[in-house]
Design a protein around this motif. Structure first.
Motif, mmCIF file in Angstrom:
data_model
loop_
_atom_site.group_PDB
_atom_site.id
_atom_site.type_symbol
_atom_site.label_atom_id
_atom_site.label_comp_id
_atom_site.label_asym_id
_atom_site.label_seq_id
_atom_site.Cartn_x
_atom_site.Cartn_y
_atom_site.Cartn_z
ATOM 1 N N THR A 350 48.409 31.304 50.039
ATOM 2 C CA THR A 350 47.338 32.204 49.609
ATOM 3 C C THR A 350 47.905 33.343 48.774
ATOM 4 O OG1 THR A 350 45.884 31.708 51.465
ATOM 5 C CG2 THR A 350 45.602 33.852 50.419
ATOM 6 N N VAL A 351 48.987 33.945 49.257
ATOM 7 C CA VAL A 351 49.550 35.109 48.578
ATOM 8 C C VAL A 351 50.260 34.717 47.287
ATOM 9 C CG1 VAL A 351 51.260 36.966 48.762
ATOM 10 C CG2 VAL A 351 49.746 36.455 50.696
ATOM 11 N N TYR A 352 51.124 33.718 47.345
ATOM 12 C CA TYR A 352 52.016 33.435 46.216
ATOM 13 C C TYR A 352 51.500 32.398 45.247
ATOM 14 C CZ TYR A 352 55.344 36.159 48.883
ATOM 15 O OH TYR A 352 55.957 37.179 49.564
ATOM 16 N N ASN A 353 50.361 31.791 45.537
ATOM 17 C CA ASN A 353 49.848 30.740 44.661
ATOM 18 C C ASN A 353 48.380 30.980 44.335
ATOM 19 O OD1 ASN A 353 49.041 28.282 43.479
ATOM 20 N ND2 ASN A 353 50.424 27.069 44.743
ATOM 21 N N LEU A 354 47.542 30.996 45.355
ATOM 22 C CA LEU A 354 46.101 31.103 45.138
ATOM 23 C C LEU A 354 45.687 32.434 44.531
ATOM 24 C CD1 LEU A 354 43.292 29.819 45.568
ATOM 25 C CD2 LEU A 354 43.286 30.842 47.857
ATOM 26 N N THR A 355 46.328 33.528 44.917
ATOM 27 C CA THR A 355 45.928 34.855 44.431
ATOM 28 C C THR A 355 46.024 34.954 42.917
ATOM 29 O OG1 THR A 355 46.460 36.002 46.487
ATOM 30 C CG2 THR A 355 46.499 37.310 44.473
ATOM 31 N N ASP A 356 47.128 34.514 42.329
ATOM 32 C CA ASP A 356 47.270 34.558 40.865
ATOM 33 C C ASP A 356 46.195 33.705 40.195
ATOM 34 O OD1 ASP A 356 49.772 36.141 40.111
ATOM 35 O OD2 ASP A 356 50.564 34.829 41.660
ATOM 36 N N TYR A 357 45.934 32.541 40.773
ATOM 37 C CA TYR A 357 44.922 31.646 40.206
ATOM 38 C C TYR A 357 43.551 32.311 40.205
ATOM 39 C CZ TYR A 357 42.372 27.273 39.395
ATOM 40 O OH TYR A 357 41.576 26.285 38.865
ATOM 41 N N VAL A 358 43.195 32.935 41.323
ATOM 42 C CA VAL A 358 41.881 33.571 41.454
ATOM 43 C C VAL A 358 41.750 34.771 40.524
ATOM 44 C CG1 VAL A 358 40.465 34.949 43.036
ATOM 45 C CG2 VAL A 358 41.398 32.740 43.782
ATOM 46 N N LEU A 359 42.753 35.644 40.518
ATOM 47 C CA LEU A 359 42.644 36.861 39.703
ATOM 48 C C LEU A 359 42.627 36.541 38.214
ATOM 49 C CD1 LEU A 359 44.937 39.349 41.675
ATOM 50 C CD2 LEU A 359 42.436 39.271 41.609
ATOM 51 N N THR A 360 43.430 35.582 37.790
ATOM 52 C CA THR A 360 43.419 35.183 36.378
ATOM 53 C C THR A 360 42.041 34.655 35.988
ATOM 54 O OG1 THR A 360 45.765 34.627 36.412
ATOM 55 C CG2 THR A 360 44.442 33.638 34.669
ATOM 56 N N SER A 361 41.478 33.805 36.830
ATOM 57 C CA SER A 361 40.161 33.229 36.554
ATOM 58 C C SER A 361 39.072 34.287 36.609
ATOM 59 C CB SER A 361 39.881 32.131 37.582
ATOM 60 O OG SER A 361 38.550 31.675 37.490
ATOM 61 N N LEU A 362 39.150 35.157 37.585
ATOM 62 C CA LEU A 362 38.125 36.186 37.776
ATOM 63 C C LEU A 362 37.959 37.038 36.518
ATOM 64 C CD1 LEU A 362 37.820 38.430 40.937
ATOM 65 C CD2 LEU A 362 37.920 39.488 38.689
ATOM 66 N N PHE A 363 39.055 37.551 36.000
ATOM 67 C CA PHE A 363 38.960 38.423 34.836
ATOM 68 C C PHE A 363 38.624 37.630 33.570
ATOM 69 C CE2 PHE A 363 41.630 41.217 37.572
ATOM 70 C CZ PHE A 363 40.762 42.312 37.594
ATOM 71 N N ALA A 364 39.140 36.411 33.472
ATOM 72 C CA ALA A 364 38.859 35.598 32.288
ATOM 73 C C ALA A 364 37.375 35.269 32.175
ATOM 74 C CB ALA A 364 39.675 34.303 32.339
ATOM 75 N N LYS A 365 36.686 35.171 33.296
ATOM 76 C CA LYS A 365 35.276 34.804 33.298
ATOM 77 C C LYS A 365 34.355 36.019 33.316
ATOM 78 C CE LYS A 365 36.232 30.382 35.548
ATOM 79 N NZ LYS A 365 35.904 29.573 34.347
ATOM 80 N N GLY A 366 34.930 37.216 33.236
ATOM 81 C CA GLY A 366 34.110 38.414 33.078
ATOM 82 C C GLY A 366 33.631 39.064 34.352
ATOM 83 N N TRP A 367 34.223 38.707 35.494
ATOM 84 C CA TRP A 367 33.853 39.354 36.746
ATOM 85 C C TRP A 367 34.619 40.661 36.922
ATOM 86 C CZ3 TRP A 367 30.135 37.176 39.910
ATOM 87 C CH2 TRP A 367 29.787 35.849 39.649
ATOM 88 N N LYS A 368 34.152 41.488 37.854
ATOM 89 C CA LYS A 368 34.808 42.747 38.168
ATOM 90 C C LYS A 368 35.381 42.670 39.578
ATOM 91 C CE LYS A 368 34.067 47.777 38.308
ATOM 92 N NZ LYS A 368 33.057 48.850 38.207
ATOM 93 N N SER A 369 36.640 43.039 39.729
ATOM 94 C CA SER A 369 37.292 43.043 41.034
ATOM 95 C C SER A 369 37.079 44.398 41.699
ATOM 96 C CB SER A 369 38.788 42.764 40.878
ATOM 97 O OG SER A 369 39.463 42.947 42.102
ATOM 98 N N VAL A 370 36.437 44.401 42.870
ATOM 99 C CA VAL A 370 36.050 45.664 43.519
ATOM 100 C C VAL A 370 36.312 45.579 45.025
ATOM 101 C CG1 VAL A 370 34.257 46.149 41.805
ATOM 102 C CG2 VAL A 370 33.662 44.899 43.905
ATOM 103 N N THR A 371 36.165 46.700 45.694
ATOM 104 C CA THR A 371 36.218 46.739 47.151
ATOM 105 C C THR A 371 34.843 46.391 47.723
ATOM 106 O OG1 THR A 371 35.587 49.067 47.276
ATOM 107 C CG2 THR A 371 37.947 48.577 47.043
ATOM 108 N N VAL A 372 34.791 46.157 49.026
ATOM 109 C CA VAL A 372 33.513 45.870 49.677
ATOM 110 C C VAL A 372 32.555 47.045 49.551
ATOM 111 C CG1 VAL A 372 32.404 45.476 51.916
ATOM 112 C CG2 VAL A 372 34.452 44.177 51.303
ATOM 113 N N GLY A 373 33.060 48.258 49.790
ATOM 114 C CA GLY A 373 32.198 49.429 49.668
ATOM 115 C C GLY A 373 31.589 49.559 48.283
#
Length: 549
Positions: A350-373
């Motif tokens: 999760t930390v060393y593989n999936l996280t990079d995949y998710v964050l790269t995809s998230l920003f490439a597709k125009g989403w915003k990374s935020v906290t729950v609050g």
């Protein structure tokens, strides 16, 4: 070929005893019970065995006249071998190394009852959440942390986000993805924070106080407090995942309240405040749990996107989690959707593989990374409550004294504890396993090289110096007096300020001309993204744009 009764008996005994013996915890089970048809089949065989078979049978297996059925005690007295077995059995009930659990009894004071039902002291016996709390006083989940009691703090329900009840499953702001991590901090958390810093992303960490044999989060000989302070300093949200990750449905109300309050005590000891957001372990929170969390002023937080990284923690399986993510991205767009996502920072892939995949995809597709609050539209002042005292003051604290708890239930500027390590008589659990070999040991630029509190300083992989007391995350004035106070190595500039060499700023330290970026954030770190250069940027300690002035 038809077997004689004499030849068939050993085979029948093997058939009925094998499955039972295979599941014995220590390989020392007595002769197995014969259930149902097995008992009748054995009786039929014995009936036709004849004198020769009975004469060769073991003494304790010979037929007993119906007129005088032997009790267990009589059999033990008549057979030295059984006497020895009985003595061993009695010794193994409870104590320091005997059997324990439901229907058996408890271990000696201070000892732990393992999930398999044996008493001992190592992490295999004591680690939460599997150690049996009701039969082992030494279980990690029964160990209260040191610190000021938080149970008397006022707990008003502020804002519009639901407290207690059935809980929260979705974000409300379109285009937001709130990535959350459960069960840490752990060995990999420092490197995970590095990744989020590199991407300019934010996360929410649902923290467990004493699980997996890692020790208490406010044990300053370990890196956990440093990780938690770094989370706050870098703009992440910290939330509770209970003290030792127990199943709420298997606990009394008092036990469950302790799970919440004890985690608060540790948070307050580290930060001077504690969260109002929490996630129930195993996503289990029935009516009694819901009522308790409402009374204690907690937002009960679940999720609507789970990549199941905990099931795919293997290089050959992690693609399954990536596929779940891709399916979610294919079916939703930032303009009309939002996600509240669960992960776990205790899993390597999760930390060393999936996280990079998710964050790269998230920003490439125009989403915003935020906290729950943030994804719930809840103001930061509602994410935490001011603790009762927040520990003793120190030179590393942003203020010389800690203010009284806020009358509104939110938090103002406060300090974390400066309590030095203490010697405890409690059993010391085995530390977590060393990080997997082959993972680069990352040098954290936010780590300080000096400490005003050497007794608590701990150089850790990814954790930073635990003497760092970050700003209270809300209501800071954005001035030098409120920036994170941390000793740092510097070099002089022509302005008289010292240029940072490790990414810290404020208190006479500037980001200007540094390799980390020219902007000094409100939390006292150098960078070049909007989080560092935006409205709360400290212009006196750098330029609030990423070009030198």
């Amino acid at each position: 070929m038809r077997l004689s009764p004499t030849a068939a008996l050993p085979l029948l005994l093997l058939a009925v005893s094998g499955p039972v013996a295979a599941h014995g915890p220590h390989g020392d089970l007595p002769i197995p019970k014969l259930l149902g048809g097995g008992r009748r089949a054995l009786a039929d065989l014995l009936a036709g065995a004849g004198p020769e078979m009975l004469a060769n049978a073991p003494r304790h297996a010979q037929a007993v006249p119906e007129s005088h059925p032997q009790t267990r005690e009589e059999m033990e007295l008549a057979d030295p071998g059984l006497q020895e077995s009985a003595t061993l059995r009695r010794r193994q009930i409870g104590g320091k190394d005997g059997k324990c659990g439901p229907g058996v009894g408890s271990c000696a004071k201070g000892y732990c009852c393992s999930p398999e039902g044996w008493c001992g002291l190592t992490s295999d016996y004591c680690a939460a959440p599997d150690c049996q709390l009701n039969y082992g006083s030494g279980c990690d989940g029964n160990q209260k942390p040191e610190g000021v009691d938080t149970s008397g703090v006022a707990r008003p329900h502020l804002g519009s986000v639901l407290y207690g009840g059935l809980g929260i499953y979705d974000c409300v702001k379109k285009g937001d993805i709130a990535i959350t991590f459960d069960d840490g901090p752990y060995n990999y958390t420092g490197d995970l924070l590095d990744k989020f810093a590199a991407y300019g992303a934010k996360a929410t960490f649902f923290i467990t106080g004493n699980n997996l044999g890692k020790g208490m989060i406010n044990d300053y000989s370990k890196p956990w407090a440093g990780f938690i302070r770094r989370m706050i300093a870098e703009g992440h949200q910290v939330a509770s995942h209970t003290w030792s990750h127990q199943n709420a449905s298997q606990m009394t109300t008092e036990q469950y309240r302790n799970q919440i309050i004890w985690n608060e005590i540790a948070f307050n000891d580290i930060l001077g405040f504690f969260p109002t957001y929490m996630r129930p372990p195993f996503s289990i929170c029935e009516s009694a749990c819901q009522k308790t969390l409402s009374e204690l002023g907690y937002h009960v937080t679940y999720f609507d996107l789970d990549t199941e990284g905990y099931l795919n923690d293997d290089p050959k399986l992690i693609q399954n989690s990536k596929n779940i993510w891709d399916q979610a991205m294919a079916s939703a767009k930032p303009a009309n959707s939002q996600y509240l996502m669960i992960e776990h920072d205790i899993h390597y892939q999760t930390v060393y593989n999936l996280t990079d995949y998710v964050l790269t995809s998230l920003f490439a597709k125009g989403w915003k990374s935020v906290t729950v609050g943030e994804c719930l539209g809840d103001p930061k002042e509602n994410w935490y409550r001011q603790g009762p005292g927040g520990g003793s003051s120190s030179s590393s604290s942003p203020s010389s004294s800690t203010p009284a708890p806020s009358t509104t239930g939110g938090i103002g500027i406060g300090s974390g504890s400066n309590r030095p390590p203490t010697t405890s008589s409690k059993p010391t659990p085995t530390p977590p396993p060393a990080p997997i070999t082959g993972v680069p040991s990352t040098t954290i630029r936010r780590s300080s090289t000096k400490s005003s509190s050497p007794a608590r300083s701990s150089t850790v992989r990814g954790g930073g110096d635990t003497s760092l007391v970050p700003d209270n995350p809300i209501n800071h004035p954005g001035s030098s007096s409120s920036s994170a106070s941390v000793a740092t190595s510097t070099s002089s500039t022509s302005s008289g300020l010292q240029k940072t060499v490790d990414g810290n700023c404020g208190k006479g330290i500037t980001c200007l001309g540094s390799r980390f970026g020219n902007c000094c954030s409100a939390n006292g770190f150098c960078g070049r993204t909007p989080e560092y250069c935006g409205q709360s940027c400290q212009a006196q300690f750098g330029a609030c744009s990423d070009s030198p002035r």
